[in-house]
Scaffold this motif. Structure first.
Motif, PDB file in Angstrom:
ATOM      1  N   ALA A 196      24.908  13.927 -61.110  1.00  0.00           N
ATOM      2  CA  ALA A 196      26.395  13.799 -61.345  1.00  0.00           C
ATOM      3  C   ALA A 196      27.040  13.915 -59.867  1.00  0.00           C
ATOM      4  N   CYS A 197      26.334  14.182 -58.968  1.00  0.00           N
ATOM      5  CA  CYS A 197      27.059  14.017 -57.766  1.00  0.00           C
ATOM      6  C   CYS A 197      25.850  14.106 -56.495  1.00  0.00           C
ATOM      7  N   TRP A 198      25.932  13.457 -55.507  1.00  0.00           N
ATOM      8  CA  TRP A 198      25.067  13.444 -54.564  1.00  0.00           C
ATOM      9  C   TRP A 198      25.588  14.283 -53.425  1.00  0.00           C
ATOM     10  N   VAL A 199      24.667  15.258 -53.004  1.00  0.00           N
ATOM     11  CA  VAL A 199      25.026  16.306 -51.620  1.00  0.00           C
ATOM     12  C   VAL A 199      24.408  15.547 -50.472  1.00  0.00           C
ATOM     13  N   LEU A 200      25.259  15.262 -49.446  1.00  0.00           N
ATOM     14  CA  LEU A 200      24.722  14.587 -48.205  1.00  0.00           C
ATOM     15  C   LEU A 200      25.105  16.039 -47.186  1.00  0.00           C
ATOM     16  N   LYS A 201      24.152  16.306 -46.578  1.00  0.00           N
ATOM     17  CA  LYS A 201      24.158  17.364 -45.918  1.00  0.00           C
ATOM     18  C   LYS A 201      24.305  17.124 -44.179  1.00  0.00           C
ATOM     19  N   SER A 202      25.112  18.151 -43.561  1.00  0.00           N
ATOM     20  CA  SER A 202      25.243  18.001 -42.053  1.00  0.00           C
ATOM     21  C   SER A 202      25.334  19.299 -41.500  1.00  0.00           C
ATOM     22  N   THR A 203      24.930  19.440 -40.268  1.00  0.00           N
ATOM     23  CA  THR A 203      25.375  20.702 -39.468  1.00  0.00           C
ATOM     24  C   THR A 203      26.345  20.674 -39.019  1.00  0.00           C
ATOM     25  N   ARG A 204      27.160  19.408 -38.863  1.00  0.00           N
ATOM     26  CA  ARG A 204      28.421  19.160 -38.003  1.00  0.00           C
ATOM     27  C   ARG A 204      29.580  19.064 -39.082  1.00  0.00           C
ATOM     28  N   PRO A 205      30.534  19.665 -38.620  1.00  0.00           N
ATOM     29  CA  PRO A 205      31.873  19.525 -39.548  1.00  0.00           C
ATOM     30  C   PRO A 205      32.431  18.230 -39.441  1.00  0.00           C
ATOM     31  N   PRO A 206      33.551  17.940 -40.287  1.00  0.00           N
ATOM     32  CA  PRO A 206      34.033  16.486 -40.449  1.00  0.00           C
ATOM     33  C   PRO A 206      34.488  16.091 -39.142  1.00  0.00           C
ATOM     34  N   GLU A 207      35.359  17.100 -38.492  1.00  0.00           N
ATOM     35  CA  GLU A 207      36.048  16.662 -37.139  1.00  0.00           C
ATOM     36  C   GLU A 207      35.125  16.300 -35.976  1.00  0.00           C
ATOM     37  N   LEU A 208      33.550  16.859 -35.985  1.00  0.00           N
ATOM     38  CA  LEU A 208      32.809  16.238 -35.088  1.00  0.00           C
ATOM     39  C   LEU A 208      32.030  15.258 -35.474  1.00  0.00           C
ATOM     40  N   ILE A 209      32.147  14.996 -37.045  1.00  0.00           N
ATOM     41  CA  ILE A 209      31.305  13.709 -37.360  1.00  0.00           C
ATOM     42  C   ILE A 209      32.365  12.702 -37.141  1.00  0.00           C
ATOM     43  N   GLU A 210      33.581  12.579 -37.385  1.00  0.00           N
ATOM     44  CA  GLU A 210      34.642  11.507 -37.152  1.00  0.00           C
ATOM     45  C   GLU A 210      35.848  12.101 -36.502  1.00  0.00           C
ATOM     46  N   PRO A 211      35.684  12.079 -34.819  1.00  0.00           N
ATOM     47  CA  PRO A 211      36.818  12.446 -34.282  1.00  0.00           C
ATOM     48  C   PRO A 211      38.178  12.154 -34.934  1.00  0.00           C
ATOM     49  N   GLY A 212      39.013  13.180 -34.979  1.00  0.00           N
ATOM     50  CA  GLY A 212      40.548  12.623 -35.455  1.00  0.00           C
ATOM     51  C   GLY A 212      40.503  12.607 -37.036  1.00  0.00           C
ATOM     52  N   TRP A 213      39.410  13.070 -37.670  1.00  0.00           N
ATOM     53  CA  TRP A 213      39.257  13.076 -39.243  1.00  0.00           C
ATOM     54  C   TRP A 213      40.117  13.952 -39.774  1.00  0.00           C
ATOM     55  N   ARG A 214      41.423  13.648 -40.252  1.00  0.00           N
ATOM     56  CA  ARG A 214      42.547  14.629 -40.664  1.00  0.00           C
ATOM     57  C   ARG A 214      42.297  14.989 -42.330  1.00  0.00           C
ATOM     58  N   VAL A 215      42.686  16.040 -42.674  1.00  0.00           N
ATOM     59  CA  VAL A 215      42.449  16.639 -44.029  1.00  0.00           C
ATOM     60  C   VAL A 215      43.438  15.477 -44.778  1.00  0.00           C
ATOM     61  N   GLY A 216      42.873  15.302 -45.987  1.00  0.00           N
ATOM     62  CA  GLY A 216      43.261  14.351 -47.004  1.00  0.00           C
ATOM     63  C   GLY A 216      43.233  12.974 -46.725  1.00  0.00           C
ATOM     64  N   THR A 217      42.249  12.717 -45.582  1.00  0.00           N
ATOM     65  CA  THR A 217      42.166  11.224 -45.082  1.00  0.00           C
ATOM     66  C   THR A 217      40.740  10.609 -45.639  1.00  0.00           C
ATOM     67  N   ALA A 218      40.575   9.497 -46.021  1.00  0.00           N
ATOM     68  CA  ALA A 218      39.034   9.031 -46.290  1.00  0.00           C
ATOM     69  C   ALA A 218      38.735   8.280 -45.016  1.00  0.00           C
ATOM     70  N   HIS A 219      37.341   8.634 -44.974  1.00  0.00           N
ATOM     71  CA  HIS A 219      36.657   7.637 -43.805  1.00  0.00           C
ATOM     72  C   HIS A 219      35.412   6.898 -44.664  1.00  0.00           C
ATOM     73  N   GLU A 220      35.153   5.694 -44.023  1.00  0.00           N
ATOM     74  CA  GLU A 220      33.841   4.988 -44.430  1.00  0.00           C
ATOM     75  C   GLU A 220      33.077   5.340 -43.497  1.00  0.00           C
ATOM     76  N   LEU A 221      31.859   5.716 -43.521  1.00  0.00           N
ATOM     77  CA  LEU A 221      30.751   5.999 -42.836  1.00  0.00           C
ATOM     78  C   LEU A 221      29.445   6.117 -43.324  1.00  0.00           C
ATOM     79  N   THR A 222      28.337   6.200 -42.596  1.00  0.00           N
ATOM     80  CA  THR A 222      27.047   6.449 -43.209  1.00  0.00           C
ATOM     81  C   THR A 222      26.514   7.657 -42.918  1.00  0.00           C
ATOM     82  N   ARG A 223      25.719   8.145 -43.801  1.00  0.00           N
ATOM     83  CA  ARG A 223      25.053   9.510 -43.504  1.00  0.00           C
ATOM     84  C   ARG A 223      23.510   9.073 -43.453  1.00  0.00           C
ATOM     85  N   CYS A 224      22.915   9.836 -42.601  1.00  0.00           N
ATOM     86  CA  CYS A 224      21.419   9.866 -42.491  1.00  0.00           C
ATOM     87  C   CYS A 224      20.841  10.556 -43.852  1.00  0.00           C
ATOM     88  N   VAL A 225      19.804  10.112 -44.114  1.00  0.00           N
ATOM     89  CA  VAL A 225      19.297  10.679 -45.316  1.00  0.00           C
ATOM     90  C   VAL A 225      17.553  10.678 -45.028  1.00  0.00           C
TER      91      VAL A 225
END
Length: 149
Positions: free
Chosen positions: A10-39
């Motif tokens: 029903a939903c894919w879970v993509l894991k990271s050890t880094r929080p959103p603000e380190l994945i995408e600097p400046g990523w604000r709450v409520g905003t969407a970002h398009e990115l790729t996640r390593c799998v």
């Protein structure tokens, strides 16, 4: 379960050890970002298609849990020597805590909770995904989703 079928996820879970603000600097709450996640390479990547719900799970000691929700924007592809999944994720106002999901009877058997070092991507059943959604704050911003609240 030995092998996932398309109807199991029903939903894919993509894991990271880094929080959103380190994945995408400046990523604000409520905003969407398009990115790729390593799998990791596995048969699961053949099940990933554009438009499927997904979430960002942050592992580790500092605020483990669901930090962003969104959807896949394509299937898995090879980039820079490894597979990635393109996604559009919206950062949550506060994470859905791992401890809250462990205490939730509907979510506690989720693969990401039972085997945190397991496969990436991991997955949630419909019941487990509904449990995650039930832990979102009331009346989330309309920008938060393709998911039903």
């Amino acid at each position: 379960m030995t092998r996932l079928e398309p109807g199991d996820v029903a939903c894919w879970v993509l894991k990271s050890t880094r929080p959103p603000e380190l994945i995408e600097p400046g990523w604000r709450v409520g905003t969407a970002h398009e990115l790729t996640r390593c799998v990791r390479r596995s048969y699961r990547l053949d099940l990933v298609q554009a438009g499927q719900p997904c979430l960002l799970w942050v592992s580790g000691r500092a605020a483990p849990g669901v930090h962003a929700l969104g959807e896949t924007t394509g299937g898995a592809e090879e980039r820079d020597g490894g597979p990635v999944v393109p996604v559009r994720l919206t950062r949550l106002p506060s994470p859905v805590a791992r401890a809250d999901l462990l205490a939730d009877q509907a979510a506690r058997d989720a693969e990401v909770l039972r085997m945190p070092a397991g496969s990436n991507p991991s997955w949630l059943s419909a019941e487990q995904y509904d449990a995650v959604l039930a832990h979102l704050p009331p009346n989330p911003d309309a920008a938060l989703g393709p998911w039903p609240v």
